[in-house]
Structure formats: C-alpha cells, structure tokens
Write a protein that holds these residues in place. Sequence first.
Motif, PDB file in Angstrom:
ATOM      1  N   SER A  30       0.834  -1.217   0.000  1.00  0.00           N
ATOM      2  CA  SER A  30       0.000   0.000   0.000  1.00  0.00           C
ATOM      3  C   SER A  30       0.866   1.264   0.000  1.00  0.00           C
ATOM      4  N   VAL A  31       1.876   1.270  -0.884  1.00  0.00           N
ATOM      5  CA  VAL A  31       2.759   2.423  -1.038  1.00  0.00           C
ATOM      6  C   VAL A  31       2.309   3.224  -2.249  1.00  0.00           C
ATOM      7  N   ASN A  32       2.141   4.518  -2.053  1.00  0.00           N
ATOM      8  CA  ASN A  32       1.711   5.408  -3.135  1.00  0.00           C
ATOM      9  C   ASN A  32       2.920   5.812  -3.980  1.00  0.00           C
ATOM     10  N   LEU A  33       2.915   5.398  -5.241  1.00  0.00           N
ATOM     11  CA  LEU A  33       4.022   5.740  -6.146  1.00  0.00           C
ATOM     12  C   LEU A  33       3.557   6.686  -7.247  1.00  0.00           C
ATOM     13  N   THR A  34       2.690   7.606  -6.888  1.00  0.00           N
ATOM     14  CA  THR A  34       2.224   8.608  -7.861  1.00  0.00           C
ATOM     15  C   THR A  34       3.411   9.380  -8.431  1.00  0.00           C
ATOM     16  N   GLY A  35       3.445   9.498  -9.747  1.00  0.00           N
ATOM     17  CA  GLY A  35       4.521  10.233 -10.407  1.00  0.00           C
ATOM     18  C   GLY A  35       5.688   9.376 -10.848  1.00  0.00           C
ATOM     19  N   VAL A  36       5.715   8.106 -10.401  1.00  0.00           N
ATOM     20  CA  VAL A  36       6.829   7.223 -10.756  1.00  0.00           C
ATOM     21  C   VAL A  36       6.620   6.589 -12.136  1.00  0.00           C
ATOM     22  N   PHE A  37       5.346   6.390 -12.530  1.00  0.00           N
ATOM     23  CA  PHE A  37       5.063   5.678 -13.779  1.00  0.00           C
ATOM     24  C   PHE A  37       4.279   6.543 -14.760  1.00  0.00           C
ATOM     25  N   ASN A  38       4.517   6.286 -16.050  1.00  0.00           N
ATOM     26  CA  ASN A  38       3.692   6.862 -17.109  1.00  0.00           C
ATOM     27  C   ASN A  38       2.381   6.090 -17.200  1.00  0.00           C
ATOM     28  N   GLU A  39       1.465   6.582 -18.032  1.00  0.00           N
ATOM     29  CA  GLU A  39       0.180   5.906 -18.202  1.00  0.00           C
ATOM     30  C   GLU A  39       0.341   4.503 -18.776  1.00  0.00           C
ATOM     31  N   ASP A  40       1.395   4.300 -19.585  1.00  0.00           N
ATOM     32  CA  ASP A  40       1.604   2.980 -20.178  1.00  0.00           C
ATOM     33  C   ASP A  40       2.315   2.011 -19.241  1.00  0.00           C
ATOM     34  N   GLY A  41       2.595   2.469 -18.016  1.00  0.00           N
ATOM     35  CA  GLY A  41       3.212   1.599 -17.017  1.00  0.00           C
ATOM     36  C   GLY A  41       4.720   1.686 -16.947  1.00  0.00           C
ATOM     37  N   SER A  42       5.351   2.436 -17.837  1.00  0.00           N
ATOM     38  CA  SER A  42       6.806   2.598 -17.816  1.00  0.00           C
ATOM     39  C   SER A  42       7.210   3.655 -16.802  1.00  0.00           C
ATOM     40  N   TYR A  43       8.497   3.673 -16.457  1.00  0.00           N
ATOM     41  CA  TYR A  43       8.991   4.684 -15.524  1.00  0.00           C
ATOM     42  C   TYR A  43       8.935   6.071 -16.162  1.00  0.00           C
ATOM     43  N   ALA A  44       8.579   7.063 -15.369  1.00  0.00           N
ATOM     44  CA  ALA A  44       8.408   8.427 -15.870  1.00  0.00           C
ATOM     45  C   ALA A  44       9.541   9.324 -15.358  1.00  0.00           C
ATOM     46  N   PHE A  45      10.259   9.953 -16.290  1.00  0.00           N
ATOM     47  CA  PHE A  45      11.274  10.930 -15.885  1.00  0.00           C
ATOM     48  C   PHE A  45      11.530  11.892 -17.043  1.00  0.00           C
ATOM     49  N   ARG A  46      11.967  13.114 -16.708  1.00  0.00           N
ATOM     50  CA  ARG A  46      12.168  14.158 -17.713  1.00  0.00           C
ATOM     51  C   ARG A  46      13.618  14.289 -18.151  1.00  0.00           C
ATOM     52  N   ASP A  47      14.518  14.123 -17.191  1.00  0.00           N
ATOM     53  CA  ASP A  47      15.941  14.320 -17.459  1.00  0.00           C
ATOM     54  C   ASP A  47      16.733  13.528 -16.422  1.00  0.00           C
ATOM     55  N   PHE A  48      18.063  13.682 -16.422  1.00  0.00           N
ATOM     56  CA  PHE A  48      18.885  12.859 -15.539  1.00  0.00           C
ATOM     57  C   PHE A  48      18.605  13.128 -14.060  1.00  0.00           C
ATOM     58  N   VAL A  49      18.501  14.388 -13.680  1.00  0.00           N
ATOM     59  CA  VAL A  49      18.256  14.717 -12.269  1.00  0.00           C
ATOM     60  C   VAL A  49      16.900  14.183 -11.829  1.00  0.00           C
ATOM     61  N   HIS A  50      15.887  14.337 -12.688  1.00  0.00           N
ATOM     62  CA  HIS A  50      14.565  13.811 -12.357  1.00  0.00           C
ATOM     63  C   HIS A  50      14.592  12.285 -12.319  1.00  0.00           C
ATOM     64  N   PHE A  51      15.365  11.677 -13.211  1.00  0.00           N
ATOM     65  CA  PHE A  51      15.540  10.224 -13.204  1.00  0.00           C
ATOM     66  C   PHE A  51      16.042   9.751 -11.841  1.00  0.00           C
ATOM     67  N   LEU A  52      17.017  10.462 -11.268  1.00  0.00           N
ATOM     68  CA  LEU A  52      17.555  10.068  -9.964  1.00  0.00           C
ATOM     69  C   LEU A  52      16.470  10.095  -8.888  1.00  0.00           C
ATOM     70  N   SER A  53      15.620  11.112  -8.926  1.00  0.00           N
ATOM     71  CA  SER A  53      14.566  11.215  -7.907  1.00  0.00           C
ATOM     72  C   SER A  53      13.516  10.124  -8.092  1.00  0.00           C
ATOM     73  N   VAL A  54      13.183   9.798  -9.343  1.00  0.00           N
ATOM     74  CA  VAL A  54      12.220   8.725  -9.603  1.00  0.00           C
ATOM     75  C   VAL A  54      12.803   7.385  -9.179  1.00  0.00           C
ATOM     76  N   TYR A  55      14.077   7.186  -9.485  1.00  0.00           N
ATOM     77  CA  TYR A  55      14.786   5.960  -9.090  1.00  0.00           C
ATOM     78  C   TYR A  55      14.682   5.764  -7.579  1.00  0.00           C
ATOM     79  N   GLU A  56      14.991   6.817  -6.828  1.00  0.00           N
ATOM     80  CA  GLU A  56      14.980   6.704  -5.373  1.00  0.00           C
ATOM     81  C   GLU A  56      13.557   6.529  -4.835  1.00  0.00           C
TER      82      GLU A  56
END
Length: 328
Positions: free
Chosen positions: A32-58
């Motif tokens: 029951s962990v909320n991962l809003t913002g981690v995934f795109n609508e198609d289920g893939s990981y969502a990130f804009r650039d390298f710095v944002h990628f690091l935050s999504v990764y974590e």
Amino acid sequence: MSLKALPKVELHLHFEGAAPPSFIRGLAQEKSVNLTGVFNEDGSYAFRDFVHFLSVYEAATEVLKTPQDFARLTRAVLEESANHGVVYTETFLSPDFCGGRDLGAWREYLHAIQEEAAACERDMGITLRGIVTPIRHFGPEKAKETALCAAETVGDFLTGFGLAGDEAKGKPKDFDYSFDMAREAGLRLTCHAGEWGGPQSVRDAVRDLRVERIGHGVRAIEDLALVDELAEKGIVLEVCPGSNVALGLYRSFRHHPIEELRKREVKVTVSTDDPPFFHTTMTREYEMLNAAFEWNEDDFKTLNLAAIDAAFCDDATRDRVRKLLEAA
C-alpha cells in the motif's frame, strides 16, 4: 545472426534500476505504497531528465524494504538478463538502500541477495557478482559508512567498489578515503565519470581514485590525449549506449562515440545501466550497435571476451565464462 542468443557479459547494471516496472508496482500494491509520479500511463517509468531520473529511481526503491524484497528483486532482474543471453553480470549494490548503511542490516540484505543469486545460477546458468556503490550526492561522509559495509563483507560474491549518482556533486578526490578503505580490503575499483562531468571527471577518477574501470567514460572522446591515456593504461570503459541516447547525451547510436573509442584502442564493454528506465535490453544494445556500426558476431565475441577479462571475479569464474564465450 541471432544476437539474442549470443552469450553476453554485462559489467554496469544498477540493481534497483533494473527492476521491471511491473515488479515495483506489484510490491507497491502489496505494501500500500503510493508511487504517484513514478510511472507513465503505459506503465513505464516516468522521468524528464537525468536529475529527475535520480529522484524517480529513489522513489521507486521505497517499496524495497526487507531482505526478502531484495531476494525477489534478484530473481526478477536475473530472469530478465538471462532471457537476453547474459551469462555473467555485475550489479551495483548500495547499503544506502539496504538497511541504511547499518552493517548488521547490510549483512542480512547481502545474504538474501547472494543466496537467491546462487539459486538463479543453478536454475538459469547466470552468474552475479556485486559492486558496492556509495551514492555520490549523499556525500563523502555517508560514503565512508558504505565503504565500511563493503570492506567488512568482501568475498567471492562481493568483489568490487564504485561510485554512482550525480556527477555534478563534489569531486572524485572527495571520496578518496572510501576508495582507499575498499582497496585495502581487496575490492576492485570502478567509478562513474565522463557521462555528465565531461572528460576532466574521467581524468580525475583515474588519477585520484586509481580505478581500473570507468562507468560510462564516453565523454573522454572530447579530449584525445585522455583517450590515448586510457588506451595506454588499459582502463576499461563500461559503456551504456542506450542509456546515453535515452538521456539525450547523444542523438542516436550512430552519433555515439563507442566505435571511435574502440578504433582508438580503448577497451570498451557494453551494458544497459538501468534497462527498463531506458527501454533497452542487452539484445537491443547489440541490435542497435549492429545497425549503427555493422558490428558482427566476431565483434561482439571480442567485446565479451574483453568484458570477462575486466570482470571483478575470481580466475575460476573467469575461465568458466570465457569457455562459454569461446564455444559460442
């Protein structure tokens, strides 16, 4: 030419970053962990650039809480790698995500990972080795705690030490204490550089941390004197072309410098970095290199033999994997 079937060696794989999105979503639902913002609508990981990628990764790692979670992750990652012909792989492990750098907790996580890796080797024939990596943007002091975890658990499975994270944070020499500790413990050394930090970051890592491999390192091509130095010293580059293209470092595989580095006699290897984030696999990497540079089976065999020569493993493991590569 069946590139998927070719036996492959991978040296640069982030453990949590290799988690299939479905695996992370499944754990999030269980816990029951909320991962809003981690995934795109198609289920893939969502990130804009390298710095944002690091935050999504974590953020995605927030569902990985127990040694058993990491054991399940081990099988999920190795099943995917084995499906693409990988027979030997090294992965970056961070005590930061496995018990918060507490040595006792780290031992439990490491035991769970190692035990499942051994089972996967029996089941699928894929061999895993671990490289402990402090997170660069967490700072040098936390890196010392990570290095202690590594030094206390060095062995047949845990064989390397590196540095990952945001290259814009600090200099390699800031982490020399941690690397000295790892070196004295008998760990082999690598360091992320030359991806976002430019060619000077590669020179600094080689000089200040005395590493034998560089994670990425591709921007060394911007300084041909450095390229010559890498070739002369036999420094091995853990190149991840698909990652570099996905993050916008290069426009396409055809514009990637791996072929030029290879022509200049730098020892290059090929890996996927964080494959589901960058929509890649080892098969896709090979297919794209074949399309861009017409690399053939002999080229890939040479590439993999260089990779197993550079692997952080014991001679018996190296000889066994080399025989698999040569037989293919």
